[in-house]
Design a protein around this motif. Structure first.
Motif, PDB file in Angstrom:
ATOM      1  N   ALA A   1      36.400  47.422  97.141  1.00 27.21           N
ATOM      2  CA  ALA A   1      36.059  46.099  96.608  1.00 27.21           C
ATOM      3  C   ALA A   1      34.861  46.191  95.668  1.00 27.21           C
ATOM      4  CB  ALA A   1      35.781  45.135  97.752  1.00 27.21           C
ATOM      5  N   LYS A   2      33.871  46.970  96.055  1.00 30.58           N
ATOM      6  CA  LYS A   2      32.684  47.172  95.211  1.00 30.58           C
ATOM      7  C   LYS A   2      33.064  47.793  93.875  1.00 30.58           C
ATOM      8  CE  LYS A   2      28.380  49.873  95.102  1.00 30.58           C
ATOM      9  NZ  LYS A   2      27.634  50.953  95.800  1.00 30.58           N
ATOM     10  N   ALA A   3      34.083  48.654  93.911  1.00 28.19           N
ATOM     11  CA  ALA A   3      34.527  49.329  92.684  1.00 28.19           C
ATOM     12  C   ALA A   3      35.459  48.458  91.845  1.00 28.19           C
ATOM     13  CB  ALA A   3      35.229  50.636  93.041  1.00 28.19           C
ATOM     14  N   GLY A   4      35.700  47.228  92.320  1.00 33.36           N
ATOM     15  CA  GLY A   4      36.531  46.308  91.556  1.00 33.36           C
ATOM     16  C   GLY A   4      37.988  46.281  91.970  1.00 33.36           C
ATOM     17  N   HIS A   5      38.281  46.749  93.191  1.00 34.26           N
ATOM     18  CA  HIS A   5      39.663  46.805  93.666  1.00 34.26           C
ATOM     19  C   HIS A   5      39.781  46.150  95.050  1.00 34.26           C
ATOM     20  CE1 HIS A   5      40.500  49.604  90.371  1.00 34.26           C
ATOM     21  NE2 HIS A   5      39.403  50.252  90.738  1.00 34.26           N
ATOM     22  N   PRO A   6      39.523  44.848  95.138  1.00 36.13           N
ATOM     23  CA  PRO A   6      39.546  44.179  96.449  1.00 36.13           C
ATOM     24  C   PRO A   6      40.925  44.168  97.104  1.00 36.13           C
ATOM     25  CG  PRO A   6      39.416  42.577  94.676  1.00 36.13           C
ATOM     26  CD  PRO A   6      39.204  43.915  94.048  1.00 36.13           C
ATOM     27  N   LYS A   7      41.981  44.340  96.312  1.00 36.19           N
ATOM     28  CA  LYS A   7      43.339  44.363  96.862  1.00 36.19           C
ATOM     29  C   LYS A   7      43.861  45.792  97.023  1.00 36.19           C
ATOM     30  CE  LYS A   7      44.578  39.796  95.072  1.00 36.19           C
ATOM     31  NZ  LYS A   7      45.553  39.011  94.244  1.00 36.19           N
ATOM     32  N   GLY A   8      42.991  46.749  96.845  1.00 36.00           N
ATOM     33  CA  GLY A   8      43.399  48.130  97.000  1.00 36.00           C
ATOM     34  C   GLY A   8      43.898  48.753  95.709  1.00 36.00           C
ATOM     35  N   ILE A   9      44.427  49.961  95.805  1.00 35.77           N
ATOM     36  CA  ILE A   9      44.901  50.696  94.632  1.00 35.77           C
ATOM     37  C   ILE A   9      46.224  51.383  94.950  1.00 35.77           C
ATOM     38  CG2 ILE A   9      42.627  51.080  93.595  1.00 35.77           C
ATOM     39  CD1 ILE A   9      42.595  53.862  94.879  1.00 35.77           C
ATOM     40  N   ASP A  10      46.972  51.670  93.894  1.00 34.89           N
ATOM     41  CA  ASP A  10      48.223  52.424  93.996  1.00 34.89           C
ATOM     42  C   ASP A  10      48.015  53.770  93.322  1.00 34.89           C
ATOM     43  OD1 ASP A  10      50.414  50.377  95.005  1.00 34.89           O
ATOM     44  OD2 ASP A  10      49.141  49.311  93.562  1.00 34.89           O
ATOM     45  N   ILE A  11      48.285  54.855  94.050  1.00 33.93           N
ATOM     46  CA  ILE A  11      48.041  56.189  93.524  1.00 33.93           C
ATOM     47  C   ILE A  11      49.232  57.096  93.837  1.00 33.93           C
ATOM     48  CG2 ILE A  11      45.554  55.889  93.841  1.00 33.93           C
ATOM     49  CD1 ILE A  11      45.655  57.753  96.206  1.00 33.93           C
ATOM     50  N   THR A  12      49.288  58.226  93.134  1.00 30.95           N
ATOM     51  CA  THR A  12      50.362  59.197  93.323  1.00 30.95           C
ATOM     52  C   THR A  12      49.780  60.525  93.779  1.00 30.95           C
ATOM     53  OG1 THR A  12      51.744  58.147  91.635  1.00 30.95           O
ATOM     54  CG2 THR A  12      52.272  60.419  92.210  1.00 30.95           C
TER      55      THR A  12
END
Length: 265
Positions: free
Chosen positions: A106-117
């Motif tokens: 959230a601090k990094a600007g991704h409060p809903k999480g991230i999608d990664i491979t």
């Protein structure tokens, strides 16, 4: 069946052999570390908080049991078989803390999480395949959604060399110079932070008696930066022997030189 006197079993083999009273199995933590390479040259992995969140989202003791069948130990960048390395409980981001991982995202600007491979090396070992699936499920708890891209060695390596990946599983074997475990990989990830580059240069310039103490400082800084890699476990080195052998203890480096010290009855 009594056809051999000594062997080097896999984790699966250890489970079977430990139930045989005629066989002795000896295991020690090795210097082989399984880890995640992180492409810090690609957003959002250029943000240290995202990398820290990935590390915090992993439950290493659970990975040891489920992926490595108990035949490993949790490890930071420097495997614990080196006695001078920082202790795991002294490293901020090698604990398991899903709540903190979410807060950092959230601090990094991704409060809903991230999608990664995940660039996964398939066919290398059953433990790595189990690890990939467990990694996916553990990171999902921190809203890090992983797509596993299972690649044969040639494709996996090409993606590594071209920095064409988000994260990738890897295994580092023993090297005579322990700095190998800590060195950034130019061209395969983002730029090395200036302060880390300076600390590595300082370590390389110190006299031999100060070298490992300086490397320990590098290891602590790399934990704080979650760079260049995130280590997971150090696999065990194992040997199993039958009644004709009196004693045998494997070398943590997975070298076969210990065979010179094997004693027979």
């Amino acid at each position: 069946s009594g056809q051999i006197d000594l062997m080097f079993p896999s984790a699966e083999g250890n489970l079977q052999l430990k139930g045989d009273t005629a066989v002795t199995v000896v295991s020690v933590p090795s210097t082989n570390t399984v880890r995640l390479n992180i492409n810090s040259g690609r957003p959002p992995f250029d943000n240290p908080d995202v990398r820290r969140a990935i590390s915090l989202a992993m439950n290493r003791p659970a990975i040891v049991q489920a992926a490595f069948l108990g035949e490993a130990v949790p490890s930071a960048q420097m495997p614990p078989s080196y006695t001078w390395v920082p202790k795991m409980d002294a490293l901020k981001y090698y604990k398991h803390d899903v709540a903190q991982a979410k807060a950092l995202l959230a601090k990094a600007g991704h409060p809903k999480g991230i999608d990664i491979t995940l660039n996964h090396l398939t066919g290398w070992g059953s433990y790595l395949d189990r690890f990939a699936e467990l990694l996916k499920s553990q990171l999902a708890e921190a809203d890090i959604r992983v797509t596993i891209q299972a690649n044969p060695n040639a494709v996996w390596l090409d993606k590594q060399n071209k920095a064409d990946y988000d994260i990738m599983d890897n295994e580092y074997a023993f090297q005579a110079d322990p700095l190998f475990y800590l060195m950034p990989r130019p061209g395969r990830q983002g730029p090395t932070p200036t302060e880390l580059d300076a600390l590595i240069t300082k370590a390389q310039s110190r006299p031999a008696e100060e070298y490992t103490a300086q490397l320990a400082k590098v290891a602590v800084m790399e934990d704080d930066l979650a760079f260049p890699d995130i280590a997971i476990v150090a696999r065990n080195a194992s040997v199993a022997y039958g009644p004709k052998v009196k004693s045998a203890k494997p070398d943590p480096t997975l070298s076969r030189t210990f065979l010179g010290g094997v004693t027979l009855k």
